[in-house]
Every structure is written in structure tokens, then in C-alpha cells.
Design a protein around this motif. Structure first.
Motif, PDB file in Angstrom:
ATOM      1  N   TYR A  98       0.723  -1.282  -0.124  1.00 29.27           N
ATOM      2  CA  TYR A  98       0.017   0.108  -0.078  1.00 29.27           C
ATOM      3  C   TYR A  98       0.939   1.257   0.056  1.00 29.27           C
ATOM      4  N   LYS A  99       0.882   2.053  -1.147  1.00 31.02           N
ATOM      5  CA  LYS A  99       1.286   3.415  -1.132  1.00 31.02           C
ATOM      6  C   LYS A  99       2.909   3.426  -0.819  1.00 31.02           C
ATOM      7  N   ALA A 124      -0.827   3.997  -5.828  1.00 37.60           N
ATOM      8  CA  ALA A 124      -1.947   5.174  -5.366  1.00 37.60           C
ATOM      9  C   ALA A 124      -2.725   4.971  -4.022  1.00 37.60           C
ATOM     10  N   ALA A 128      -6.868   0.153  -1.907  1.00 40.36           N
ATOM     11  CA  ALA A 128      -7.188   0.076  -0.467  1.00 40.36           C
ATOM     12  C   ALA A 128      -8.374   0.802  -0.121  1.00 40.36           C
TER      13      ALA A 128
ATOM     14  N   ASP B  57      -2.503  11.129   5.539  1.00 44.21           N
ATOM     15  CA  ASP B  57      -2.409  10.926   4.069  1.00 44.21           C
ATOM     16  C   ASP B  57      -3.721  10.242   3.652  1.00 44.21           C
ATOM     17  N   ASP B  61      -6.125  11.575   0.312  1.00 43.72           N
ATOM     18  CA  ASP B  61      -6.694  10.819  -0.832  1.00 43.72           C
ATOM     19  C   ASP B  61      -7.990  10.615  -0.693  1.00 43.72           C
ATOM     20  N   TYR B  87     -16.249   2.372   4.277  1.00 45.39           N
ATOM     21  CA  TYR B  87     -16.030   2.722   5.591  1.00 45.39           C
ATOM     22  C   TYR B  87     -17.050   2.513   7.045  1.00 45.39           C
TER      23      TYR B  87
END
Lengths: 176, 154
Positions: A98-99, A124, A128, B57, B61, B87
Motif C-alpha cells: 500500500y502506497k 496510489a 485500498a 495521508d 486521498d 468505511y
């Protein structure tokens, strides 16, 4: 008598409620994906950008763990030796890097060993997001039909395996 | 003192700069919708910050996702659904009213009502009962006492 017992009872109930609250981990957000087919994706493999990792093909037909990790993730390093041990025991583990950068990911595998049958490379982090990942490591238990049966947040410890994941995997192995 | 003020101003300016990327919007209405959306969605990494406030982060995104979907012409509800499907309701700062959240939504009102009833009942019990009216004998005695007392006084 009731006059004294009632407030005392209410107080005890409140204490129990708050006590339970203290033992819960707020970082463990239940996933709405449990019980649903795993989100499908096609990504390049970490070890070879030319070979695709096709989730619809890989993540079914056998019970597997889908482990989301990254070379920059400290908790993943802590978890890694146990994944190696599980792989030696014959547990099928797929990975999602991941990333990460390809070099760092490959170096990790080279240095620490490869517990994965195959690793998809998600630079990217889009896949995920589809899987509802919000922190690494996270591990999904996937049954033979490709349905997500459990999501584990954080590194898998031997205790987690003994108490939750192991019995679930054993149970799923016995299902058609 | 001057330095103190300058430092304070700097500290105050810090949160304002968090989580703001330069984004181009074709029209201001989209920008308002974008701001609204990222303010009502929770960042899962920091948990007590919205997507708008967070520097994580993942929040970045997810802001990207929201932005892309807005530009693609998705409705607000579709964007929220996209995130809830991945989520869960946890991403919403305002959880939906459903069976599992009844306690959350109506619990406080139920507690308030219960408390009100308790106070009302306790208050009623404590109020002293009015004494029974005096009998004739008692009245005569009272009058006599008052008279005696009055004569003592003068």
C-alpha cells in the motif's frame, strides 16, 4: 430500602457501562465489507509490473488472508515474522503493498522473507480505499466463495490467531 | 511582547493551513459543496477530525476522491454512499437514525424525561401534608392559650 438500592443500582449499571467502554478499542471501526464479496481489482504484481494480479481469479477457491502492508509501516515489521510462520504452516496469504515504492517493497520481501503467494502493488492507494483500509496493517479473511468474512485491524499477534483468526480459518476450510 | 504576539499569531495560523490543497473548481457552487462534504466526513486515521481538518495521508486521498467524484458530476448523496459503503457509518459525523443508533439519538431525551419524572415524584413526596382542621376542643384550648399569653405580655 429501595430508596437506597435504586441509586446504588443505577450507579453500578453506569460503572459497568463505562467499564465496557474502556475496554473497547475506538480504532477498530467495524467494516461494512464483512459478509460481502471482496471488491475486485486488477493491479500489477509487486515482483513483476507486467503480470497482473487479478483479484477475481486469485481471491477465491480457497480460504485466504489478504494482508495490506507497506515497507514504511512499523507495525507491519512487527507482524511480519508471524506471517512467515503462518505461511510455513500452510496458510494462504496474499498481500497488497500500500502506497509504497516498488524498490522498497521488493527490498522488504528480499530482506525479511516472503510469506505471500502473490503481492499486488497499489502505489496510489485506490484499491485500498475500495477495501475500506484506513491504516496498515489490516488483514481480511476471505472464504472459498471470495466473500470477506473478517477484518483484522493492526498486526496479527499469535493471540489474535489462536482466539479469532485461526478458528475462523479452520471453520471456513471445512465449508464447501 | 511583540515576539509573543507574533508567536501566538503563528500558532493560530497553523490549523488554518492544515488539509488545504489548491483545488480548481469550474464554478463556486461545486466548491461550496466540496467544503460541506469534507467537513461532514470523518477522517478515519485521526477520528476526531473531519476530512477538511486532517493532514493524514488517507484524508488527503479521500479529499481527492471526493473532488474527482464532484467533478464527474456525482450527487452529494452518491459521494457519501461511496464512503459509507467502504468505511461504514463511522465516516459520518452525523450518524443516520436507525435501529442501532436509536439509543444514541433518543437516549438523552429519554434520560431527561426520566430525570424529570424522578424529580417530580421526589418533590411531591417531600411536600408536607396540610394539618387536619382543629377539633372544637383544640380550638378552645388554642384560644385560651392565646388569651393567657396575651395577658402575660401586657
Amino acid at each position: 430500602m429501595l430508596k437506597y438500592l435504586l441509586p446504588l443500582g443505577l450507579f453500578a449499571a453506569l460503572l459497568i457501562l463505562l467499564g465496557i467502554g474502556l475496554t473497547l478499542n475506538p480504532r477498530e471501526v467495524p467494516s461494512p465489507l464483512v459478509g460481502r464479496p471482496a471488491p475486485t481489482f486488477t493491479l500489477p504484481r509487486l515482483d513483476d509490473p507486467e503480470t497482473p494480479f487479478d483479484s477475481a481469479e486469485q481471491l477465491r477457491g480457497r480460504v485466504s488472508l489478504f494482508n495490506v502492508w507497506a515497507s514504511w509501516c512499523v507495525a507491519c515489521r512487527q507482524e511480519h515474522p508471524f506471517l512467515m510462520q503462518l505461511a510455513r504452516q500452510g496458510v494462504t496469504i496474499y498481500g497488497l503493498d500500500y502506497k509504497d515504492t516498488r524498490e522498497a517493497g521488493l527490498r522488504w520481501i528480499e530482506r525479511l522473507g516472503n510469506p505471500y503467494r502473490a503481492v499486488a502493488f497499489d502505489a496510489a492507494g485506490k484499491v485500498a480505499i475500495d477495501w475500506g483500509v484506513y491504516g496498515v496493517p489490516e488483514t481480511f479473511v476471505i472464504d472459498k466463495q471470495g466473500v470477506i468474512r473478517y477484518k483484522h485491524i493492526g498486526p496479527i499477534t499469535p493471540k489474535d490467531w489462536e482466539e479469532k483468526l485461526g478458528p475462523l480459518v479452520d471453520y471456513l476450510e471445512k465449508q464447501p | 511582547m511583540k515576539w509573543g504576539i507574533a508567536l501566538l499569531a503563528l500558532l493560530l495560523a497553523l490549523p488554518a493551513s492544515a488539509g488545504i490543497e489548491v483545488r480548481q473548481f469550474p464554478d463556486p457552487e461545486l466548491e461550496t459543496r466540496y467544503q460541506n462534504l469534507i467537513e461532514q466526513l470523518r477522517c478515519l486515521v485521526c477520528q476526531n477530525q473531519s476530512l477538511a481538518d486532517s493532514n493524514a495521508d488517507l484524508a488527503e486521498d479521500l479529499r481527492d476522491e471526493v473532488y474527482t467524484m464532484l467533478l464527474a458530476g456525482k450527487r452529494d448523496a452518491e459521494i457519501v454512499d461511496f464512503l459509507v459503503n467502504r468505511y461504514g457509518d463511522f465516516v459520518l459525523y452525523k450518524p443516520p437514525v436507525k435501529k442501532t443508533t436509536w439509543l444514541l439519538w433518543f437516549g438523552p431525551f429519554a434520560a431527561l424525561g426520566l430525570g424529570g419524572i424522578l424529580i417530580w415524584r421526589i418533590g411531591k413526596k417531600r411536600r408536607p401534608e396540610p394539618p387536619p382542621p382543629l377539633s372544637d376542643a383544640e380550638r378552645r384550648r388554642l384560644e385560651k392559650l392565646l388569651q393567657d399569653h396575651g395577658s402575660d405580655d401586657s
